[in-house]
Design an enzyme around this catalytic site. Structure first.
Site, PDB file in Angstrom:
ATOM      1  N   TYR A  51      61.339  93.025  14.046  1.00 50.64           N
ATOM      2  CA  TYR A  51      60.268  94.015  13.885  1.00 50.64           C
ATOM      3  C   TYR A  51      60.707  95.116  12.929  1.00 50.64           C
ATOM      4  CZ  TYR A  51      57.078  97.828  15.162  1.00 50.64           C
ATOM      5  OH  TYR A  51      56.178  98.863  15.126  1.00 50.64           O
ATOM      6  N   LEU A  58      47.213 103.647  18.683  1.00 47.78           N
ATOM      7  CA  LEU A  58      47.287 104.735  17.709  1.00 47.78           C
ATOM      8  C   LEU A  58      46.039 104.758  16.832  1.00 47.78           C
ATOM      9  CD1 LEU A  58      51.038 104.768  16.631  1.00 47.78           C
ATOM     10  CD2 LEU A  58      49.935 105.603  18.711  1.00 47.78           C
ATOM     11  N   ASP A  92      42.008  89.292   9.460  1.00 46.54           N
ATOM     12  CA  ASP A  92      43.367  88.891   9.799  1.00 46.54           C
ATOM     13  C   ASP A  92      44.291  89.323   8.673  1.00 46.54           C
ATOM     14  OD1 ASP A  92      45.757  87.643  10.409  1.00 46.54           O
ATOM     15  OD2 ASP A  92      44.852  85.686  10.825  1.00 46.54           O
ATOM     16  N   PHE A 111      47.978 100.548   9.726  1.00 45.55           N
ATOM     17  CA  PHE A 111      48.605 100.601  11.049  1.00 45.55           C
ATOM     18  C   PHE A 111      48.555  99.257  11.767  1.00 45.55           C
ATOM     19  CE2 PHE A 111      49.203 104.946  10.440  1.00 45.55           C
ATOM     20  CZ  PHE A 111      49.767 105.565  11.551  1.00 45.55           C
ATOM     21  N   GLY A 112      48.048  98.232  11.118  1.00 45.84           N
ATOM     22  CA  GLY A 112      47.921  96.931  11.745  1.00 45.84           C
ATOM     23  C   GLY A 112      49.231  96.160  11.745  1.00 45.84           C
TER      24      GLY A 112
END
Length: 279
Positions: free
Chosen positions: A136, A14, A51, A71-72
Site C-alpha cells: 500500500y 474521507l 473504475d 482520493f480513490g
C-alpha cells in the site's frame, strides 16, 4: 471558482467529508467511485460510477476538469495483485487522463505509509527518502514519483498529501498522527485554491503537540491546522499499557502497517470508527 472539479473515492469515509466543501469551490463537481451511489447530491454535484483501473472510464469522467482531487483507492495493505489495478494503474490513469484533458492540477491522497519505516523519533520532513512499510505504501511512493515526473516532463501540477491518520483518536499513536476532518477540509481546499504549487508534498496532520513529522513546508499552501489531539491524551494514556520500544508498530511512522507481513491487513490491527458523513 473552478468550472469543473473531479473527486475520486467520493463514496469513502474521507470523500464523504470533502464533497460538500468542494462543491462550493466549483460550478460542477463530478464525484466518482465504484459504489452504486453516494446518497443525496449537493447543488452542482453529480455522480459517475467509474473504475480507476479502467483508463476509458477515468478518461470520460475527467473530461473538461480543471483539477482532480484523487482520493480513490483500496485503503489498506493487501496482496500486490489486489492493489495493482486501483492503486497503481489507477494513479497512472488519473494523471494521464488529467494531462490529456488539459487539467491544471491533481491533489492526491498520499500517505505516511510511503515513508512508514522511518523512526518516529526522527521527526522526518517531506524531503526524506521513500521508505514504504507495505505494498500500500509502495503505491503511494509510485504516485508521488508519477506526480513529480508529470510535473517535470509535462507541467501538470500536483500536491501530495501524506495523511497520517484521519479518523477518531482511539490509540496513543493517534495522539501524534491525528488529522481532524476540519483540518482535512482546510488542507484539501488550500491545495485546490493556492495559485501555484508545482510539485509539492505535505503532511496531512493536525496541530498535535506530539506530531512525529516536521510539516513546515506545508506553509506554502497557507495550511494552518487548528485541532490538537492532546485533548484526548489523558483518557487514551490511562487505558493503554506501557510502550514497547522493540515493537515496530510503536516505533515506526507507519504504526501497525510497519509490523504486519506484506500483503496482510494493517487496518485489522487498528480501531477505525466508520463515522462517514451522511447526506
Amino acid at each position: 471558482m473552478l468550472k469543473k472539479l473531479v473527486l475520486t473515492g467520493a463514496a469513502g469515509r474521507l470523500g464523504s467529508y470533502l464533497r460538500e466543501p468542494l462543491s462550493k469551490m466549483t460550478e460542477e463537481l463530478v464525484c466518482t467511485d465504484i459504489a452504486e451511489g453516494i446518497g443525496k447530491l449537493y447543488p452542482g454535484e453529480s455522480y459517475v460510477r467509474a473504475d480507476l483501473a479502467s483508463y476509458d472510464e477515468v478518461h470520460t469522467a475527467l473530461e473538461g476538469a480543471e483539477m482532480v482531487v484523487h482520493f480513490g483507492a483500496i485503503v489498506d495493505e493487501a496482496p500486490f495483485e489486489t492493489l495493482l489495478g486501483p492503486n497503481f494503474i489507477g494513479a497512472y490513469n488519473v494523471w494521464e487522463a488529467a494531462f490529456q484533458h488539459g487539467a491544471r492540477r491533481v491533489v492526491y491522497a498520499s500517505s505516511i505509509h510511503a515513508v512508514g519505516m522511518h523512526a518516529k523519533q526522527d521527526c522526518i520532513d517531506t524531503d526524506v527518502a521513500h521508505r514504504p512499510d507495505s505494498f500500500y505504501g509502495l503505491a503511494k511512493c509510485f504516485a508521488e514519483d508519477l506526480g513529480r515526473m508529470y510535473w517535470d516532463k509535462r507541467g501538470l501540477e500536483s500536491v501530495h498529501l501524506r495523511i497520517l491518520s484521519c479518523a477518531q483518536v482511539t490509540s496513543s499513536r493517534a495522539l501524534g498522527s491525528w488529522l481532524s476532518y476540519d483540518d482535512l477540509i482546510q488542507l484539501v481546499t488550500r491545495a485546490v485554491e493556492t495559485p501555484t504549487v508545482g510539485f509539492s508534498v505535505v503532511y496531512g496532520v493536525s496541530n498535535n503537540d506530539r506530531s512525529p513529522v516536521d510539516n513546515t513546508k506545508a506553509g506554502q499552501l497557507g495550511y494552518r491546522p487548528k485541532d490538537n489531539a492532546e485533548q484526548f491524551a489523558a483518557e487514551i494514556l490511562a487505558r493503554e499499557p506501557a510502550g514497547d520500544p522493540t515493537d515496530p508498530a510503536q516505533m515506526c511512522q507507519g504504526g501497525p502497517f510497519s509490523a504486519v507481513d506484506l500483503g496482510e491487513s494493517g487496518l485489522a490491527q487498528m480501531t477505525i470508527v466508520d463515522d462517514r458523513k451522511e447526506t
